[in-house]
Design a protein around this motif. Structure first.
Motif, short mmCIF file in Angstrom:
data_model
loop_
_atom_site.label_atom_id
_atom_site.label_comp_id
_atom_site.label_asym_id
_atom_site.label_seq_id
_atom_site.Cartn_x
_atom_site.Cartn_y
_atom_site.Cartn_z
N GLU A 132 0.83 -1.12 -0.10
CA GLU A 132 -0.08 -0.14 -0.09
C GLU A 132 0.86 1.30 -0.23
O GLU A 132 0.78 2.27 -0.59
N PHE A 133 2.01 1.04 0.76
CA PHE A 133 2.80 2.24 1.08
C PHE A 133 3.52 2.63 -0.38
O PHE A 133 3.47 3.85 -0.90
N SER A 148 6.67 17.61 -13.56
CA SER A 148 7.85 18.32 -14.15
C SER A 148 8.67 17.81 -15.13
O SER A 148 9.78 18.19 -15.36
N GLY A 149 8.10 17.00 -16.00
CA GLY A 149 8.42 16.67 -17.45
C GLY A 149 9.37 15.60 -17.42
O GLY A 149 10.25 15.21 -18.42
N THR A 150 9.25 14.55 -16.24
CA THR A 150 9.92 13.15 -16.54
C THR A 150 9.16 12.23 -17.15
O THR A 150 8.13 12.08 -16.93
N THR A 151 9.46 11.78 -18.26
CA THR A 151 8.48 10.75 -18.98
C THR A 151 9.22 9.27 -18.81
O THR A 151 8.32 8.41 -19.35
N ALA A 152 10.39 9.32 -18.55
CA ALA A 152 10.80 7.72 -18.17
C ALA A 152 11.73 7.84 -17.13
O ALA A 152 12.37 9.00 -16.97
N TYR A 153 11.67 6.76 -16.35
CA TYR A 153 12.69 6.65 -14.95
C TYR A 153 12.97 5.17 -14.78
O TYR A 153 12.26 4.31 -15.20
N ALA A 154 14.02 5.26 -14.41
CA ALA A 154 14.82 4.08 -13.63
C ALA A 154 14.67 3.89 -12.21
O ALA A 154 15.08 4.97 -11.43
N ASP A 155 14.27 2.93 -11.57
CA ASP A 155 13.97 2.73 -10.23
C ASP A 155 14.55 1.71 -9.69
O ASP A 155 15.01 0.75 -10.41
N MET A 156 14.82 1.54 -8.44
CA MET A 156 15.17 0.51 -7.55
C MET A 156 14.61 0.52 -6.30
O MET A 156 14.71 1.47 -5.28
N TYR A 157 13.65 -0.51 -5.96
CA TYR A 157 12.91 -0.35 -4.93
C TYR A 157 12.47 -1.84 -4.41
O TYR A 157 12.65 -2.76 -4.97
N TYR A 158 11.44 -1.83 -3.29
CA TYR A 158 10.69 -2.94 -3.11
C TYR A 158 9.31 -3.09 -3.52
O TYR A 158 9.00 -2.14 -3.91
N PHE A 159 8.71 -4.36 -3.51
CA PHE A 159 7.69 -4.60 -4.34
C PHE A 159 7.47 -3.78 -5.52
O PHE A 159 6.51 -3.18 -5.95
N GLU A 160 8.39 -4.12 -6.40
CA GLU A 160 8.54 -3.27 -7.77
C GLU A 160 7.45 -3.86 -8.46
O GLU A 160 7.26 -3.03 -9.74
N GLU A 161 6.71 -4.85 -8.50
CA GLU A 161 5.56 -5.33 -9.08
C GLU A 161 4.36 -4.27 -8.96
O GLU A 161 3.90 -3.83 -9.86
N GLU A 162 4.20 -3.73 -7.69
CA GLU A 162 3.29 -2.45 -7.50
C GLU A 162 3.87 -1.35 -8.09
O GLU A 162 2.98 -0.52 -8.73
N ILE A 163 5.05 -1.11 -8.22
CA ILE A 163 5.57 0.13 -8.87
C ILE A 163 5.36 0.11 -10.35
O ILE A 163 4.86 1.03 -11.14
N GLY A 164 5.54 -1.14 -10.78
CA GLY A 164 5.24 -1.41 -12.29
C GLY A 164 3.67 -1.16 -12.79
O GLY A 164 3.36 -0.73 -13.56
N ARG A 165 3.01 -1.68 -11.71
CA ARG A 165 1.53 -1.63 -11.93
C ARG A 165 0.99 -0.10 -11.93
O ARG A 165 0.42 0.33 -12.73
N THR A 166 1.49 0.63 -10.97
CA THR A 166 1.25 1.92 -10.68
C THR A 166 1.67 2.79 -11.96
O THR A 166 1.22 3.90 -12.27
N THR A 167 2.96 2.91 -12.00
CA THR A 167 3.66 3.49 -13.27
C THR A 167 2.86 3.30 -14.56
O THR A 167 2.78 4.12 -15.05
N ARG A 168 2.22 1.86 -14.86
CA ARG A 168 1.70 1.67 -15.94
C ARG A 168 0.36 2.51 -16.27
O ARG A 168 0.09 3.09 -17.11
N ALA A 169 -0.27 2.37 -15.07
CA ALA A 169 -1.54 2.91 -14.90
C ALA A 169 -1.61 4.58 -15.13
O ALA A 169 -2.34 5.51 -15.60
N ALA A 170 -0.47 5.19 -14.42
CA ALA A 170 -0.01 6.46 -14.80
C ALA A 170 0.24 6.90 -16.15
O ALA A 170 0.46 8.35 -16.46
#
Ligand SMILES: [Zn+2]
Length: 467
Positions: A132-133, A148-170
């Motif tokens: 949820e966090f 602020s104009g970022t269209t692509a980003y590289a990320d490293m974190y936990y529960f990355e599948e949640e980040i993937g789903r949220t990023t795709r929806a955005a």
């Protein structure tokens, strides 16, 4: 009657004869979107800047970049974005961040690195990081990036599948690395669990238009040699990019020297870790031999000037890396150490920092800073054929940036203005993969008031966790 009919036929025939030759060459092709009437800063190979320019987009792709008149003659957009008074530019590429850490923004500043990590960041992460966090944090980060104009980003974190789903929806593009680390973390008790999670994550997003899953071993000093090798093996098996923190602090250099009698780069080289589509974040403390290794292995580097300054980590040898042929992009790092995700600021600070370091105002020019924020970042990610510049055939990831404020007046050189006076707030419209995510400052894929309210609700939990 017959005469009337003959007359009509004759008229139709004449109309057809005159209409066909005139209409065929000039019939504009209908495309999904035309962005027009701006100064187009392409960042293409010739660094073309087109006054009164336009970009034609069909579906996810750029189909043409030219003067507004030439585009109007060839294309008719089902939708049009008027960029009058503004610049049309490639979307910015943030090559290093930890998106959900926006929820730790401003939690603790101005502390020694180990105090900051051990008293604030690690306890806060241990007690608050849940799916949820991560969803609430990624939504907030996505909102800030789109604004602020970022269209692509590289990320490293936990529960990355949640980040993937949220990023795709955005609607944002993400190169998203599932973190692997030796000690227990919120989404994995062991590195083996982390690797299994990475594999599931990679399979969920295989072939996705926007999300590229990646393996993200945290750093050489937070993992043992076997796990580092296992990360490389998994990446090779599933053909995934690899993202790792590298040579960020003097402590890391000392650890590598004590434990392995090598630099972090040389130690990883000895494991056979370096390979194509590998992105190293920071690269602050590098020897000339390290730089040569990174160049020969085609490792991209994410330079994070603001985080490196704020945490007093040091200054990366950016000019040396560029001269050696290393692809260098820019990143913000997580918002806990920056404290925002504004890539315009990252470009400006990169230019300033290297001028000061080299004692030479010619170091990292505006044009080089813009390059690092766009096509350089794409190269560092191995995605220069898809993104990073405005060219026909590439994905339509672009911005309209307002240039009409007092701060931006007058404008002699749009590239100078993008780097030295523009802020993220000046972005008016953000487009990713041909889809408009923000139009005239209104975000279309996220409910901004709800995103902010959710983030504030989590702040109470974070505060309690570090009391
Ligand atoms: Zn980082």
């Amino acid at each position: 009657m017959l005469r009337t009919l003959a007359c009509i036929v004759a008229v139709l025939w004449a109309a057809a004869l005159t209409a066909v030759p005139a209409a065929q060459p000039s019939t504009p092709r209908t495309v999904s979107l035309v962005v027009t009437n701006g100064v187009v800063v392409t960042v293409d190979g010739a660094r073309r800047v087109i006054d009164g320019g336009a970009v034609a987009i069909d579906g996810r792709d750029i189909v043409a970049v030219d003067t507004a008149a030439a585009i109007a003659a060839r294309f008719r957009g089902r939708d049009t974005v008027d960029a009058a008074g503004g610049v049309i530019m490639p979307g910015l590429i943030n090559t290093h961040t930890h998106a959900p850490m926006v929820l730790f923004r401003g939690l603790a500043d101005d502390l020694a690195l180990m105090d900051w990590l051990q008293k604030y960041i690690f306890p806060a992460e241990a007690k608050t990081v849940t799916p949820e966090f991560v969803r609430a944090g990624t939504r907030l980060a996505a909102l800030e990036m789109i604004e602020s104009g970022t269209t692509a980003y590289a990320d490293m974190y936990y529960f990355e599948e949640e980040i993937g789903r949220t990023t795709r929806a955005a609607g944002l593009r993400g190169i998203l690395g599932q973190t692997i680390i030796q000690f227990p973390v919120p989404d994995a008790k062991t590195p083996a669990e982390g690797l299994a999670r990475t594999e599931r994550f990679a399979r969920e997003f295989a072939g996705d238009e926007l999300i590229t899953p990646a393996v993200a071993p945290n750093a050489m000093y937070t993992l043992d040699a076997d796990t580092l090798k296992a990360c490389r093996a998994l990446a090779d098996r599933l053909r995934l990019p690899v993202i790792i923190h590298l040579a960020e602090t003097k402590d890391e250099i000392n650890t590598a020297a004590d434990k392995y009698h090598a630099t972090p780069v040389a130690f990883l080289e000895s494991l056979g870790f370096w390979g194509p589509r590998t992105l190293a974040a920071h690269g602050v403390h590098l020897t000339p031999a390290d730089v040569a290794t990174l160049a020969s292995r085609h490792v991209g580097v994410a330079h994070n000037p603001e985080s490196n300054m704020k945490l007093a980590s040091g200054i990366a040898p950016v000019e040396e890396m560029r001269k050696a042929g290393v692809a260098v992009g820019l990143g913000t790092d997580g918002a806990a150490s920056n404290n925002d995700l504004d890539m315009f600021e990252a470009m400006r600070q990169a230019a300033f920092l290297h001028k000061l370091k080299d004692g030479d105002p010619r170091a990292v020019s505006a044009s080089v800073a813009l390059e690092m924020g766009t096509i350089g970042g794409a190269r560092a990610l191995g995605m220069e054929k898809e993104i990073g510049s405005l060219e026909a055939g590439k994905r339509a990831d672009l911005l309209v940036v307002s240039m009409s404020s007092a701060r931006q007046t007058p404008m002699y050189d749009p590239v100078s203005h993008l780097v030295y006076v523009t802020r993220g707030d000046d972005v008016r419209t953000t487009i990713v993969n041909g889809k408009v995510l923000m139009r005239n400052r209104k975000t279309l894929t996220l409910n901004a008031p709800q995103v902010l309210a959710d983030a504030r609700a989590f702040a109470a939990k974070v505060r309690a966790a570090v009391k």
